[in-house]
Design a protein around this motif. Sequence first.
Motif, mmCIF file in Angstrom:
data_model
loop_
_atom_site.group_PDB
_atom_site.id
_atom_site.type_symbol
_atom_site.label_atom_id
_atom_site.label_comp_id
_atom_site.label_asym_id
_atom_site.label_seq_id
_atom_site.Cartn_x
_atom_site.Cartn_y
_atom_site.Cartn_z
ATOM 1 N N GLY A 36 -0.257 0.506 10.289
ATOM 2 C CA GLY A 36 -0.195 1.933 10.497
ATOM 3 C C GLY A 36 -1.522 2.586 10.181
ATOM 4 O O GLY A 36 -2.151 2.280 9.162
ATOM 5 N N ILE A 37 -1.972 3.454 11.057
ATOM 6 C CA ILE A 37 -3.239 4.170 10.862
ATOM 7 C C ILE A 37 -2.883 5.623 10.553
ATOM 8 O O ILE A 37 -2.251 6.297 11.360
ATOM 9 C CB ILE A 37 -4.117 4.069 12.125
ATOM 10 N N TYR A 38 -3.263 6.068 9.378
ATOM 11 C CA TYR A 38 -2.863 7.383 8.894
ATOM 12 C C TYR A 38 -3.877 8.458 9.270
ATOM 13 O O TYR A 38 -5.072 8.211 9.329
ATOM 14 C CB TYR A 38 -2.666 7.341 7.374
ATOM 15 N N GLN A 39 -3.359 9.649 9.560
ATOM 16 C CA GLN A 39 -4.177 10.820 9.900
ATOM 17 C C GLN A 39 -4.931 10.655 11.215
ATOM 18 O O GLN A 39 -6.072 11.100 11.349
ATOM 19 C CB GLN A 39 -5.134 11.163 8.756
ATOM 20 N N ILE A 49 -5.868 2.547 6.851
ATOM 21 C CA ILE A 49 -5.053 1.601 7.598
ATOM 22 C C ILE A 49 -4.267 0.738 6.618
ATOM 23 O O ILE A 49 -4.829 0.168 5.689
ATOM 24 C CB ILE A 49 -5.934 0.711 8.495
ATOM 25 N N GLU A 50 -2.945 0.650 6.826
ATOM 26 C CA GLU A 50 -2.094 -0.140 5.946
ATOM 27 C C GLU A 50 -1.102 -0.947 6.778
ATOM 28 O O GLU A 50 -0.614 -0.480 7.811
ATOM 29 C CB GLU A 50 -1.309 0.767 4.987
ATOM 30 N N LYS A 51 -0.797 -2.130 6.281
ATOM 31 C CA LYS A 51 0.189 -2.965 6.966
ATOM 32 C C LYS A 51 1.578 -2.360 6.804
ATOM 33 O O LYS A 51 1.942 -1.873 5.741
ATOM 34 C CB LYS A 51 0.167 -4.385 6.401
ATOM 35 N N LEU A 52 2.342 -2.387 7.886
ATOM 36 C CA LEU A 52 3.700 -1.864 7.867
ATOM 37 C C LEU A 52 4.698 -3.018 7.962
ATOM 38 O O LEU A 52 4.527 -3.928 8.770
ATOM 39 C CB LEU A 52 3.923 -0.898 9.031
ATOM 40 N N GLU A 53 5.725 -2.961 7.135
ATOM 41 C CA GLU A 53 6.790 -3.950 7.154
ATOM 42 C C GLU A 53 8.059 -3.309 7.720
ATOM 43 O O GLU A 53 8.086 -2.108 8.017
ATOM 44 C CB GLU A 53 7.050 -4.471 5.725
ATOM 45 N N LEU A 54 9.122 -4.109 7.834
ATOM 46 C CA LEU A 54 10.381 -3.570 8.328
ATOM 47 C C LEU A 54 10.855 -2.400 7.470
ATOM 48 O O LEU A 54 11.305 -1.374 7.973
ATOM 49 C CB LEU A 54 11.452 -4.661 8.348
#
Length: 319
Positions: A36-39, A49-54
Amino acid sequence: MKRIGVLTSGGDAPGMNAAVRAVVRKAIFHDIEVFGIYQGYQGLMNGKIEKLELGSVGDIIHRGGTILQSARCDEFKTKAGQQQGIEQLRAHQIEGLVVIGGDGSYRGAKALTELGFPCIGIPGTIDNDIPGTDFTIGFDTAMNTVLDVIDKIRDTATSHERTFVIEVMGRGAGDLALWTGLAGGAETIIIPEEKFEMKDIVDRLKKGNERGKKHSIIIVAEGVMSGVEFASKVQAETNFETRASVLGHMQRGGSPTAADRVLASRFGARAVELLLDGKGGRAVGIKENHLIDYDIVEALTSEHQLNLKLYDLSKELSI
């Protein structure tokens, strides 16, 4: 493709979270990691940028706005800004990007694709002004938000025998005004796509008054003029007590309707499928309830077409 990214950009719209959820879960179903890329593009340039899980997208399908947040970024319009974004994507080993937003968001996606980084656009805007698709994410929810207000204002308009002018969003498009005006039984709908004569509006109001109708609802798209200005013109021409209501950003908020949740889910899943097929520079859309995809340049160079048959119908039904 083993890693993809997703961002939301521009004005928020109900259903964006449902689209993010669909992207994440569709990708993980196919053993692809999602970041996920924020803003928006601003966050992309800054490496937010952070990894997204279920679990990252659990319990968000019903929430308005966007958990990824959004921002406008003029710097990303430059080649230097775009290159900086690509460097961040490569640093995280992201190979494809899903962009959820309006035409400004699409321009960024197109630029990245032209620089060799595949992007897929998902139309997310309450304005419903993206060419190539019948509907955009958030439009149905915004319609129902406005319609609820129209129904409430009609109650007070009837009680006080007043004319009400309601200004709705839409930028340069009249979709939101047209659809809500028709659904709400507005006596007059003013949209950017069609010229209007104040004399015709005044004559209609006076004819209604002569047959005993003491209240009226006029819907004005923000792309025409402000509701306050239009209300002043109406009162000056008719001497009828006229009030203006500017709905503003409340139209962007709220829990998405079932229609928007389903549409967003279909769009998100299709965007992932396109990346898996090695495609970039495409936009997802819907035509006659069938999912389509088309060159994103078409969405940026074509003109949005309003359904003028609905406009004609609204005039016939508001006699």
